[in-house]
Design an enzyme around this catalytic site. Structure first.
Site, PDB file in Angstrom:
ATOM      1  N   SER A 292       0.847  -1.189   0.000  1.00  0.00           N
ATOM      2  CA  SER A 292       0.000   0.000   0.000  1.00  0.00           C
ATOM      3  C   SER A 292       0.894   1.255   0.000  1.00  0.00           C
ATOM      4  O   SER A 292       1.854   1.319  -0.767  1.00  0.00           O
ATOM      5  CB  SER A 292      -0.921  -0.062   1.214  1.00  0.00           C
ATOM      6  OG  SER A 292      -2.004   0.787   1.086  1.00  0.00           O
TER       7      SER A 292
ATOM      8  N   ASP B 275      -8.318  -5.367  -6.116  1.00  0.00           N
ATOM      9  CA  ASP B 275      -7.952  -4.240  -5.270  1.00  0.00           C
ATOM     10  C   ASP B 275      -8.194  -2.923  -5.997  1.00  0.00           C
ATOM     11  O   ASP B 275      -7.589  -2.672  -7.042  1.00  0.00           O
ATOM     12  CB  ASP B 275      -6.466  -4.366  -4.895  1.00  0.00           C
ATOM     13  CG  ASP B 275      -5.995  -3.226  -4.016  1.00  0.00           C
ATOM     14  OD1 ASP B 275      -6.841  -2.481  -3.489  1.00  0.00           O
ATOM     15  OD2 ASP B 275      -4.764  -3.090  -3.853  1.00  0.00           O
TER      16      ASP B 275
ATOM     17  N   HIS C   2      -6.227  -6.344  -1.707  1.00  0.00           N
ATOM     18  CA  HIS C   2      -5.112  -5.450  -1.340  1.00  0.00           C
ATOM     19  C   HIS C   2      -3.932  -6.246  -0.756  1.00  0.00           C
ATOM     20  O   HIS C   2      -4.065  -6.903   0.247  1.00  0.00           O
ATOM     21  CB  HIS C   2      -5.634  -4.439  -0.330  1.00  0.00           C
ATOM     22  CG  HIS C   2      -4.838  -3.176  -0.234  1.00  0.00           C
ATOM     23  ND1 HIS C   2      -4.356  -2.506  -1.334  1.00  0.00           N
ATOM     24  CD2 HIS C   2      -4.453  -2.432   0.835  1.00  0.00           C
ATOM     25  CE1 HIS C   2      -3.703  -1.417  -0.937  1.00  0.00           C
ATOM     26  NE2 HIS C   2      -3.743  -1.351   0.361  1.00  0.00           N
TER      27      HIS C   2
END
Ligand SMILES: *[C@@H]1O[C@H](CO)[C@@H](O)[C@H](O)[C@H]1NC(C)=O
Ligand SMILES: *[C@@H]1O[C@H](CO)[C@@H](O)[C@H](O)[C@H]1NC(C)=O
Ligand SMILES: *[C@@H]1O[C@H](CO)[C@@H](O)[C@H](O)[C@H]1NC(C)=O
Ligand SMILES: *[C@@H]1O[C@H](CO)[C@@H](O)[C@H](O)[C@H]1NC(C)=O
Ligand SMILES: *[C@@H]1O[C@H](CO)[C@@H](O)[C@H](O)[C@H]1NC(C)=O
Ligand SMILES: *[C@@H]1O[C@H](CO)[C@@H](O)[C@H](O)[C@H]1NC(C)=O
Length: 499
Positions: free
Chosen positions: A181, A433, A458
């Site tokens: 991320s 995602d 994710h």
């Protein structure tokens, strides 16, 4: 911030082409059979034992006026580390408590033995315990001035330098940056800015292009919608329709009461602002579900069942029911996310995810460097129409933090799409995602490579091995290890040549 416009989107709180297929059960089921059920228990047993340390960092790496330091927290596990031919896997911490990231990055623990690796998890300044001005860190814009990605990267560089000095045997070992991320963005940027410090980077679910003029602003919401559309018949249509129904109820006092009761909200809705807030909370909930649509029961942002969107969609099968039935379905769908444990007494619209993420810090970052445009049109996606409006975004930022965003700066700083002169970065993305829309999903060069995981949400690849992992994530992980091994081999070969 954000709440007024689109919800603030903490990254983790977060690829594939929108045509991506959902789970290919047969291949993965075959694999489960091969590994047998016992592997699940065995995998979970990987013991995450680490020691906790603190390193004094300069609050300001780039100016000479402020001499102060703060204590940056970092974690070390050396269980599988070998002085001879070993490596260091360095997690570039993102917007939250580093222990929580350590707990949720099982991949590093799973590959430590194979790479003879020491694991280091470095906390990002202004999160967890690494607060430059302690309890006052968020009280004053002056104190927040040192919350930037550049300062965070400099912290990582100083920490690596320190570790190489402090731990005998690490000096001549290759370091690999790993992150997911925003942490994945930092891992990639760290390799770009400090190529002498790390031999390569694994940037998982890192939306380095989710910035102005680089990708369309509606990509994110389109991917969320696709996830819902593919997880159940009429599912995204039902959610699209729910906004009108909510607005309709919200137009009267009795309607607001009815909504509050039937959604079992902790605090009753009273004003139009409350109603707006409710819709943003729901939007964020649907988004979070898309991020954590993992193939097995998990507890990342919330405790959730396997394939949680499928569960949600069980309650949203028919958009053409009465208004009250539709809201009842929405309530049950929200309960999948907020009440999987059965513990929720009421639904709290002030909460959408784990408290381990630092929403204050990210709110500020989103108002300075991390300006990510999002929009929706309610036609191709299931959300209310919303245009990206930098002016009002900026005004909100000013109101809250007394700063105005610099939307171009990240591109100036890190090269935007022009990054082909760099080397040794793996960009991995899962098609489920929503952040994959801002990620690198095609190879840029032989050494800037993209790995796409069709059934991945994710950074699924950074999670521990699991018996229910789809085949595609197993392949992704083994490819990632292959690249890392190559970087390590290249490093030792070039050392040998220097001798
Ligand atoms: C990390 O995992 C340990 C062991 O399961 C748990 O006790 C701890 O609360 C977790 N911490 C965070 C911040 O997730
Ligand atoms: C989808 O909605 C339509 C229209 O109300 C309904 O006829 C149909 O049965 C729904 N599909 C499913 C699978 O429930
Ligand atoms: C629901 O009803 C509307 C209007 O009557 C219709 O256009 C739409 O196709 C229906 N939806 C489904 C899924 O059947
Ligand atoms: C959560 O689930 C439990 C158990 O099913 C139920 O008793 C409770 O009413 C639910 N809470 C909410 C807010 O729906
Ligand atoms: C709702 O969440 C907020 C933020 O975590 C918390 O302060 C508040 O006490 C919660 N309210 C209820 C009724 O649980
Ligand atoms: C990269 O930089 C070159 C030269 O500065 C410029 O012409 C080109 O448009 C840039 N490409 C991208 C994708 O930004």
């Amino acid at each position: 911030m954000g709440r007024r416009a689109l919800p603030l989107l903490p990254l983790l709180l977060a690829l594939l082409a929108p045509g991506a297929a959902l789970p290919a059960p047969s291949a993965s089921r075959a694999l489960h059979r091969m590994r047998g059920p016992s592997s699940l228990a065995a995998r979970h047993a990987v013991d995450k034992k680490f020691s906790t340390h603190y390193f004094p960092q300069k609050i300001d790496h780039f100016g000479f006026n402020l001499g102060k330091t703060f204590k940056q927290r970092y974690l070390i596990s050396a269980k599988h580390w070998k002085k001879d031919g070993g490596s260091i896997l360095f997690y570039t911490g993102n917007e939250g408590d580093i222990i929580w990231f350590c707990n949720n990055t099982g991949f590093m623990w799973d590959v430590a033995e194979e790479l003879k690796a020491m694991l280091v998890f470095a906390e990002h300044r202004y999160y967890g315990e690494s607060l430059p001005f302690g309890a006052d860190s968020f009280k004053d814009p002056k104190h927040l001035n040192f919350l930037t990605s550049e300062q965070a990267l400099a912290d990582f560089a100083e920490l690596i330098k320190h570790l190489r000095k402090a731990i005998p045997g690490t000096r001549n070992q290759p370091v690999i940056a790993i992150g997911g991320s925003y942490g994945g963005m930092l891992a990639a940027w760290f390799r770009m800015k400090y190529p002498h410090m790390v031999v390569g980077a694994l940037a998982a679910s890192a939306p380095i292009w989710q910035f102005e003029d680089m990708v369309p602003c509606d990509g994110f919401m389109n991917i969320v919608t696709t996830d819902f559309r593919k997880s159940g018949p009429n599912c995204s249509d039902s959610i699209r329709k729910s906004w009108d129904v909510i607005n309709h109820y919200g137009s009267t006092g009795t309607g607001l009461n009815w909504l509050s009761d039937n959604l079992r909200l902790c605090s009753p809705l009273k004003t139009p602002q409350d109603l707006q807030h409710l819709k943003e909370w729901m939007t964020e909930t649907w988004i979070n579900l898309a991020m954590v649509d993992y193939p097995y029961e998990s507890d990342f942002l919330q405790p959730l069942p396997a394939w949680p969107i499928k569960e949600v969609c069980q309650h949203l099968k028919n958009p053409n029911v009465s208004d009250s039935q539709l809201i009842h379905g929405v309530f049950q769908a929200l309960n999948v996310y907020y009440n999987y444990t059965g513990q929720a007494k009421c639904l709290n619209t002030s909460e959408t995810a784990t408290g381990n993420l630092g929403s204050q810090g990210w709110g500020y970052q989103a108002c300075t460097e991390m300006v990510m445009p999002f929009c929706s049109n309610g036609v191709h996606d299931m959300f209310e129409p919303h245009t990206w409006d930098l002016k009002s975004y900026s005004d909100e930022c000013f109101k809250q933090w007394h700063v105005r965003p610099r939307p171009h700066w990240i591109r100036t700083l890190y090269g935007g799409k022009n990054i082909s002169s760099h080397t040794n970065i793996i960009f991995s993305n899962g098609d489920l995602d929503p952040w994959s829309g801002g990620g690198v999903t095609k190879d840029i060069s032989d050494t800037l490579v993209a790995i796409v995981i069709p059934e991945g949400a994710h950074h699924l690849d950074l999670r521990s091995n699991n018996a229910f992992d789809p085949l595609t994530v197993l392949l992704a992980r083994s490819l990632e290890v292959k690249y890392m091994q190559q970087w390590i081999t290249d490093f030792y070969n070039s050392l040998a040549k220097q001798d």
